[in-house]
Design a protein around this motif. Sequence first.
Motif, PDB file in Angstrom:
ATOM      1  N   GLY A  33     100.494  88.390   4.094  1.00 31.06           N
ATOM      2  CA  GLY A  33     100.009  89.546   3.345  1.00 31.06           C
ATOM      3  C   GLY A  33      99.384  89.202   2.006  1.00 31.06           C
ATOM      4  N   VAL A  34      98.939  87.952   1.845  1.00 27.57           N
ATOM      5  CA  VAL A  34      98.345  87.496   0.595  1.00 27.57           C
ATOM      6  C   VAL A  34      96.914  88.025   0.474  1.00 27.57           C
ATOM      7  CG1 VAL A  34      97.630  85.420  -0.675  1.00 27.57           C
ATOM      8  CG2 VAL A  34      99.769  85.428   0.602  1.00 27.57           C
ATOM      9  N   PRO A  35      96.520  88.506  -0.708  1.00 29.29           N
ATOM     10  CA  PRO A  35      95.147  89.002  -0.876  1.00 29.29           C
ATOM     11  C   PRO A  35      94.116  87.913  -0.563  1.00 29.29           C
ATOM     12  CG  PRO A  35      96.502  89.595  -2.769  1.00 29.29           C
ATOM     13  CD  PRO A  35      97.314  88.651  -1.920  1.00 29.29           C
ATOM     14  N   ILE A  36      93.052  88.323   0.104  1.00 34.04           N
ATOM     15  CA  ILE A  36      91.963  87.418   0.455  1.00 34.04           C
ATOM     16  C   ILE A  36      90.641  88.055   0.028  1.00 34.04           C
ATOM     17  CG2 ILE A  36      93.106  86.195   2.338  1.00 34.04           C
ATOM     18  CD1 ILE A  36      91.933  88.179   4.291  1.00 34.04           C
ATOM     19  N   ALA A  37      89.595  87.253  -0.006  1.00 40.19           N
ATOM     20  CA  ALA A  37      88.272  87.759  -0.397  1.00 40.19           C
ATOM     21  C   ALA A  37      87.212  87.084   0.458  1.00 40.19           C
ATOM     22  CB  ALA A  37      88.001  87.486  -1.871  1.00 40.19           C
ATOM     23  N   GLY A  38      86.113  87.799   0.654  1.00 43.90           N
ATOM     24  CA  GLY A  38      85.019  87.255   1.438  1.00 43.90           C
ATOM     25  C   GLY A  38      83.715  87.946   1.107  1.00 43.90           C
ATOM     26  N   VAL A  39      82.694  87.567   1.833  1.00 42.46           N
ATOM     27  CA  VAL A  39      81.364  88.134   1.638  1.00 42.46           C
ATOM     28  C   VAL A  39      80.795  88.571   2.980  1.00 42.46           C
ATOM     29  CG1 VAL A  39      80.898  86.697  -0.384  1.00 42.46           C
ATOM     30  CG2 VAL A  39      80.141  85.927   1.867  1.00 42.46           C
ATOM     31  N   SER A  40      79.947  89.571   2.938  1.00 46.71           N
ATOM     32  CA  SER A  40      79.129  89.984   4.067  1.00 46.71           C
ATOM     33  C   SER A  40      77.737  90.220   3.533  1.00 46.71           C
ATOM     34  CB  SER A  40      79.639  91.278   4.696  1.00 46.71           C
ATOM     35  OG  SER A  40      80.699  91.024   5.573  1.00 46.71           O
ATOM     36  N   VAL A  41      76.747  89.915   4.367  1.00 43.85           N
ATOM     37  CA  VAL A  41      75.364  90.082   3.941  1.00 43.85           C
ATOM     38  C   VAL A  41      74.619  90.918   4.968  1.00 43.85           C
ATOM     39  CG1 VAL A  41      73.260  88.925   3.181  1.00 43.85           C
ATOM     40  CG2 VAL A  41      75.478  87.794   2.875  1.00 43.85           C
ATOM     41  N   VAL A  42      74.048  92.024   4.496  1.00 40.05           N
ATOM     42  CA  VAL A  42      73.159  92.817   5.343  1.00 40.05           C
ATOM     43  C   VAL A  42      71.777  92.206   5.159  1.00 40.05           C
ATOM     44  CG1 VAL A  42      72.221  95.092   5.856  1.00 40.05           C
ATOM     45  CG2 VAL A  42      74.578  94.881   5.019  1.00 40.05           C
ATOM     46  N   ILE A  43      71.351  91.472   6.182  1.00 36.37           N
ATOM     47  CA  ILE A  43      70.054  90.800   6.137  1.00 36.37           C
ATOM     48  C   ILE A  43      69.069  91.610   6.970  1.00 36.37           C
ATOM     49  CG2 ILE A  43      68.781  88.703   6.737  1.00 36.37           C
ATOM     50  CD1 ILE A  43      71.399  87.164   6.418  1.00 36.37           C
ATOM     51  N   THR A  44      67.931  91.894   6.374  1.00 37.01           N
ATOM     52  CA  THR A  44      66.875  92.575   7.114  1.00 37.01           C
ATOM     53  C   THR A  44      65.664  91.661   7.190  1.00 37.01           C
ATOM     54  OG1 THR A  44      66.079  93.639   5.093  1.00 37.01           O
ATOM     55  CG2 THR A  44      67.629  94.896   6.444  1.00 37.01           C
ATOM     56  N   ASN A  45      64.803  91.951   8.162  1.00 34.26           N
ATOM     57  CA  ASN A  45      63.537  91.229   8.218  1.00 34.26           C
ATOM     58  C   ASN A  45      62.483  92.073   7.498  1.00 34.26           C
ATOM     59  OD1 ASN A  45      62.834  93.240  10.070  1.00 34.26           O
ATOM     60  ND2 ASN A  45      62.915  91.876  11.844  1.00 34.26           N
ATOM     61  N   ILE A  46      61.259  91.629   7.509  1.00 35.95           N
ATOM     62  CA  ILE A  46      60.180  92.325   6.794  1.00 35.95           C
ATOM     63  C   ILE A  46      60.022  93.761   7.302  1.00 35.95           C
ATOM     64  CG2 ILE A  46      57.710  92.219   6.229  1.00 35.95           C
ATOM     65  CD1 ILE A  46      59.017  89.771   5.126  1.00 35.95           C
ATOM     66  N   SER A  47      60.324  93.992   8.592  1.00 38.37           N
ATOM     67  CA  SER A  47      60.187  95.328   9.196  1.00 38.37           C
ATOM     68  C   SER A  47      61.376  96.234   8.911  1.00 38.37           C
ATOM     69  CB  SER A  47      60.017  95.200  10.712  1.00 38.37           C
ATOM     70  OG  SER A  47      58.911  94.406  11.025  1.00 38.37           O
ATOM     71  N   GLU A 102      89.490  96.532   1.137  1.00 39.13           N
ATOM     72  CA  GLU A 102      89.846  96.804   2.523  1.00 39.13           C
ATOM     73  C   GLU A 102      91.187  96.151   2.843  1.00 39.13           C
ATOM     74  OE1 GLU A 102      85.425  96.295   4.434  1.00 39.13           O
ATOM     75  OE2 GLU A 102      86.629  94.487   4.194  1.00 39.13           O
ATOM     76  N   GLU A 103      91.575  96.291   4.104  1.00 41.40           N
ATOM     77  CA  GLU A 103      92.693  95.528   4.631  1.00 41.40           C
ATOM     78  C   GLU A 103      92.201  94.816   5.883  1.00 41.40           C
ATOM     79  OE1 GLU A 103      96.758  96.537   6.835  1.00 41.40           O
ATOM     80  OE2 GLU A 103      96.740  97.160   4.731  1.00 41.40           O
ATOM     81  N   LEU A 104      92.380  93.500   5.924  1.00 41.68           N
ATOM     82  CA  LEU A 104      92.027  92.697   7.094  1.00 41.68           C
ATOM     83  C   LEU A 104      93.231  91.868   7.485  1.00 41.68           C
ATOM     84  CD1 LEU A 104      88.454  91.237   6.434  1.00 41.68           C
ATOM     85  CD2 LEU A 104      89.081  93.159   7.869  1.00 41.68           C
ATOM     86  N   SER A 105      93.556  91.874   8.746  1.00 48.22           N
ATOM     87  CA  SER A 105      94.683  91.082   9.265  1.00 48.22           C
ATOM     88  C   SER A 105      95.963  91.369   8.487  1.00 48.22           C
ATOM     89  CB  SER A 105      94.363  89.577   9.200  1.00 48.22           C
ATOM     90  OG  SER A 105      93.211  89.270   9.916  1.00 48.22           O
ATOM     91  N   GLY A 106      96.144  92.609   8.061  1.00 52.78           N
ATOM     92  CA  GLY A 106      97.351  92.975   7.336  1.00 52.78           C
ATOM     93  C   GLY A 106      97.383  92.534   5.890  1.00 52.78           C
TER      94      GLY A 106
END
Length: 167
Positions: A33-47, A102-106
């Motif tokens: 139950g230890v706090p964790i951190a991460g990244v997510s990237v919404v990548i778009t193309n030219i369109s 958020e909560e991930l994996s508890g």
Amino acid sequence: MLRLIERLLPRALHRALMPVAHRVRHRWRTWRGVPIAGVSVVITNISGDVLLLRHSYGPDVWALPGGGLKPGEDPADCARREIAEELGVELANLQPLKVLEEELSGSPHKAHLFTGVCDTRPVPDQREVVEARFFPSHSLPEPLGEVTRRRISAWRMRGIADQSSDS
């Protein structure tokens, strides 16, 4: 050191071990139950199409690119590192979007959400990422992971709060 060992393993063996490592990591996080951190990237193309991935581990869903933040690592540097490692892409114009609690994996999870535009074809590393495709933002594939759904919703809402505060 772990990255070096991962890179020395043949891709097929590494890919085969990923589901086991994912289950162990999930159970460890649930237990600790230890706090964790991460990244997510919404990548778009030219369109404006959105890049989604299928991973070699975890639920069989479409997901955003990203990964875990190392201790002391800057979130933007982490996002660039993950995109380069998993997709062979460098994003010149990476923009911070939002930090989600958020909560991930508890475990409590702080997700640093970024956005960027890709003008080259991503090439999955065939270790963690087995497929990467762009989809029209109005017609995303199913199954779409719930975490991904929430993060894309935050991306879609960008600027709306700023516009309402201007009035």
